[in-house]
Design a protein around this motif. Structure first.
Motif, mmCIF file in Angstrom:
data_model
loop_
_atom_site.group_PDB
_atom_site.id
_atom_site.type_symbol
_atom_site.label_atom_id
_atom_site.label_comp_id
_atom_site.label_asym_id
_atom_site.label_seq_id
_atom_site.Cartn_x
_atom_site.Cartn_y
_atom_site.Cartn_z
ATOM 1 N N ILE A 41 -12.076 5.231 13.956
ATOM 2 C CA ILE A 41 -11.113 4.165 14.207
ATOM 3 C C ILE A 41 -10.978 3.909 15.710
ATOM 4 O O ILE A 41 -10.095 3.159 16.131
ATOM 5 N N ASN A 42 -11.879 4.503 16.479
ATOM 6 C CA ASN A 42 -11.912 4.248 17.918
ATOM 7 C C ASN A 42 -12.323 2.791 18.140
ATOM 8 O O ASN A 42 -13.412 2.389 17.720
ATOM 9 N N VAL B 76 -3.676 2.795 8.961
ATOM 10 C CA VAL B 76 -2.848 2.295 10.062
ATOM 11 C C VAL B 76 -3.673 2.227 11.344
ATOM 12 O O VAL B 76 -3.645 1.222 12.076
ATOM 13 N N GLY B 77 -4.418 3.305 11.618
ATOM 14 C CA GLY B 77 -5.259 3.316 12.811
ATOM 15 C C GLY B 77 -6.334 2.253 12.777
ATOM 16 O O GLY B 77 -6.632 1.598 13.787
ATOM 17 N N ASP B 78 -6.915 2.039 11.602
ATOM 18 C CA ASP B 78 -7.937 1.006 11.453
ATOM 19 C C ASP B 78 -7.350 -0.383 11.679
ATOM 20 O O ASP B 78 -7.987 -1.243 12.297
ATOM 21 N N THR B 79 -6.120 -0.600 11.232
ATOM 22 C CA THR B 79 -5.438 -1.877 11.430
ATOM 23 C C THR B 79 -5.211 -2.143 12.917
ATOM 24 O O THR B 79 -5.430 -3.255 13.407
ATOM 25 N N VAL B 80 -4.777 -1.113 13.625
ATOM 26 C CA VAL B 80 -4.585 -1.246 15.074
ATOM 27 C C VAL B 80 -5.919 -1.565 15.752
ATOM 28 O O VAL B 80 -6.001 -2.429 16.633
ATOM 29 N N THR B 81 -6.977 -0.874 15.316
ATOM 30 C CA THR B 81 -8.310 -1.117 15.868
ATOM 31 C C THR B 81 -8.745 -2.559 15.664
ATOM 32 O O THR B 81 -9.361 -3.176 16.545
ATOM 33 N N ASN B 82 -8.409 -3.130 14.503
ATOM 34 C CA ASN B 82 -8.776 -4.520 14.223
ATOM 35 C C ASN B 82 -8.213 -5.461 15.281
ATOM 36 O O ASN B 82 -8.904 -6.370 15.758
ATOM 37 N N PHE B 83 -6.963 -5.244 15.665
ATOM 38 C CA PHE B 83 -6.340 -6.139 16.643
ATOM 39 C C PHE B 83 -6.803 -5.834 18.069
ATOM 40 O O PHE B 83 -6.817 -6.728 18.918
ATOM 41 N N ILE B 84 -7.201 -4.599 18.324
ATOM 42 C CA ILE B 84 -7.760 -4.285 19.646
ATOM 43 C C ILE B 84 -9.120 -4.960 19.807
ATOM 44 O O ILE B 84 -9.434 -5.523 20.868
ATOM 45 N N THR B 85 -9.940 -4.934 18.740
ATOM 46 C CA THR B 85 -11.226 -5.652 18.822
ATOM 47 C C THR B 85 -10.986 -7.155 18.986
ATOM 48 O O THR B 85 -11.756 -7.840 19.651
ATOM 49 N N LEU B 86 -9.895 -7.658 18.380
ATOM 50 C CA LEU B 86 -9.536 -9.069 18.570
ATOM 51 C C LEU B 86 -9.244 -9.353 20.042
ATOM 52 O O LEU B 86 -9.680 -10.374 20.589
ATOM 53 N N ALA B 87 -8.518 -8.436 20.690
ATOM 54 C CA ALA B 87 -8.205 -8.609 22.110
ATOM 55 C C ALA B 87 -9.484 -8.602 22.950
ATOM 56 O O ALA B 87 -9.650 -9.425 23.860
ATOM 57 N N TYR C 172 0.836 -1.208 0.000
ATOM 58 C CA TYR C 172 0.000 0.000 0.000
ATOM 59 C C TYR C 172 0.871 1.259 0.000
ATOM 60 O O TYR C 172 0.544 2.258 -0.659
ATOM 61 N N ALA C 173 1.980 1.212 0.738
ATOM 62 C CA ALA C 173 2.882 2.364 0.777
ATOM 63 C C ALA C 173 3.506 2.607 -0.593
ATOM 64 O O ALA C 173 3.614 3.759 -1.043
ATOM 65 N N VAL C 174 3.901 1.548 -1.266
ATOM 66 C CA VAL C 174 4.536 1.672 -2.590
ATOM 67 C C VAL C 174 3.569 2.284 -3.603
ATOM 68 O O VAL C 174 3.960 3.132 -4.417
ATOM 69 N N VAL C 175 2.297 1.868 -3.540
ATOM 70 C CA VAL C 175 1.318 2.400 -4.502
ATOM 71 C C VAL C 175 0.641 3.660 -3.969
ATOM 72 O O VAL C 175 -0.363 4.122 -4.521
ATOM 73 N N LYS C 176 1.186 4.216 -2.870
ATOM 74 C CA LYS C 176 0.724 5.475 -2.283
ATOM 75 C C LYS C 176 -0.737 5.430 -1.820
ATOM 76 O O LYS C 176 -1.482 6.396 -1.953
ATOM 77 N N ARG C 177 -1.122 4.292 -1.260
ATOM 78 C CA ARG C 177 -2.469 4.176 -0.692
ATOM 79 C C ARG C 177 -2.437 4.045 0.833
ATOM 80 O O ARG C 177 -3.489 4.020 1.477
ATOM 81 N N LEU C 178 -1.258 3.972 1.409
ATOM 82 C CA LEU C 178 -1.139 3.865 2.862
ATOM 83 C C LEU C 178 -1.325 5.236 3.485
ATOM 84 O O LEU C 178 -0.714 6.217 3.050
ATOM 85 N N ASN C 179 -2.180 5.316 4.495
ATOM 86 C CA ASN C 179 -2.386 6.565 5.222
ATOM 87 C C ASN C 179 -2.610 6.254 6.693
ATOM 88 O O ASN C 179 -2.728 5.092 7.092
ATOM 89 N N TRP C 180 -2.682 7.303 7.500
ATOM 90 C CA TRP C 180 -2.802 7.093 8.939
ATOM 91 C C TRP C 180 -4.146 6.477 9.319
ATOM 92 O O TRP C 180 -4.261 5.765 10.312
ATOM 93 N N GLU C 181 -5.182 6.755 8.519
ATOM 94 C CA GLU C 181 -6.476 6.149 8.808
ATOM 95 C C GLU C 181 -6.399 4.635 8.654
ATOM 96 O O GLU C 181 -6.943 3.889 9.481
#
Length: 298
Positions: free
Chosen positions: A250-251, A50-61, A39-48
């Protein structure tokens, strides 16, 4: 076949289940790193993202805390209790393993379909669909009661006579197969594979909020269930991921509980007891036939 039976008698399948799950998580994390770099290489990576990815693992916890601390003993105990009333005593062989896997996949199809069509079940499952992105971390985005409902759809397999631990293992395999489908990296596969198996392309459709993609492709491993029961849709137009009414957050607490807060609000605002019951038991977006009974739109 003999050594498979020996695994069950020694409860080695339980250890095998844990081992598979742990190693698959390692694979998933490595693949996630690859996806994010891409995603970073194709310029689609953004903080939203990244934050959503972190949220995914927090919901897993959160999910693990609820499932393993509150439900695991009940889930496993229900299987072993039900096994006392099994109609048959099906030996654990490679043949019965394959049959159990196919039947568990069919049970998953109907579980998944019903979770989408009854509002109070959708309240927990909608957490999984609430991400506006699609990468392997989304597979770990779970709602509060996602670990509870599968029991009722797979319990009949134990009552039929399959070993309870075998059913737990095939349930896990269906879930792990689904996990690997959450990616945009893999396009459409060889046509015969796309005809029979669930693929990333088919599952991208399932996560789409596009009108033509809603309530499609419920399959776990075999897409043939959707083709058989009329819920299949080909990936054609670009997929818009997420919910029809996005949560725009992303909360992790918002992501984890939004389904139940929305359901409670909708039930509270709906006039009339029967209408409230309709909202609770009906499909997402249910409204009474008499539109005059509905509250004005905000």
């Amino acid at each position: 076949m003999d050594f498979l039976s020996q695994y069950v008698s020694d409860f080695q399948l339980t250890h095998l289940e844990t081992l598979i799950d742990e190693w698959f998580l390692v694979f998933a994390l490595a693949f996630l790193a690859f996806e994010l770099i891409r995603y970073a290489v194709v310029k689609r990576l953004n903080w939203e993202m990244v934050g959503d990815t972190v949220t995914n693992f927090i919901t897993l916890a959160f999910f693990i805390g609820i499932t393993f601390l509150g439900m695991a003993a009940f889930y496993v105990g229900a299987y072993f209790y039900a096994a006392q009333f099994a109609v048959f005593n099906i030996p654990t062989t490679w043949a019965s393993f394959v049959i159990a896997l196919v039947l568990a996949d069919l049970a998953y199809y109907w579980e998944h379909r019903i979770l989408h069509r009854i509002n109070f079940l959708w309240a927990t499952h909608s957490v999984h669909h609430s991400s506006p992105f699609f990468n392997i971390s989304v597979a770990y985005r779970h709602g509060p009661l996602d670990g509870f409902w599968p029991l009722f759809f797979h319990l009949p397999l134990v009552l039929l006579g399959f070993n309870p631990i075998l059913i737990l293992v095939v349930e896990l395999l269906v879930q792990l197969y689904q996990t690997a489908l959450h990616t945009e990296v893999i396009g459409k596969l060889w046509k015969p594979v796309e005809m029979i198996m669930n693929t990333p392309s088919h599952h991208r459709v399932h996560h789409g909020s596009n009108p033509k993609y809603l309530d499609k492709n419920y399959a776990g491993i075999f897409i043939i269930w959707d083709r058989m029961f009329g819920t299949f849709e080909e990936e054609e137009e670009e997929v818009v991921y997420g919910l029809v009414k996005p949560i725009d957050s992303i909360n992790p607490f918002v992501a984890f509980f939004h389904g139940f807060t929305r359901l409670a609000t909708d039930v509270w605002n709906m006039p009339g007891f029967m209408n409230k019951l309709g909202v609770f038991l009906g499909p997402p977006g249910w409204q009474p036939k008499n539109r005059e009974d509905t509250p004005p739109a905000e």
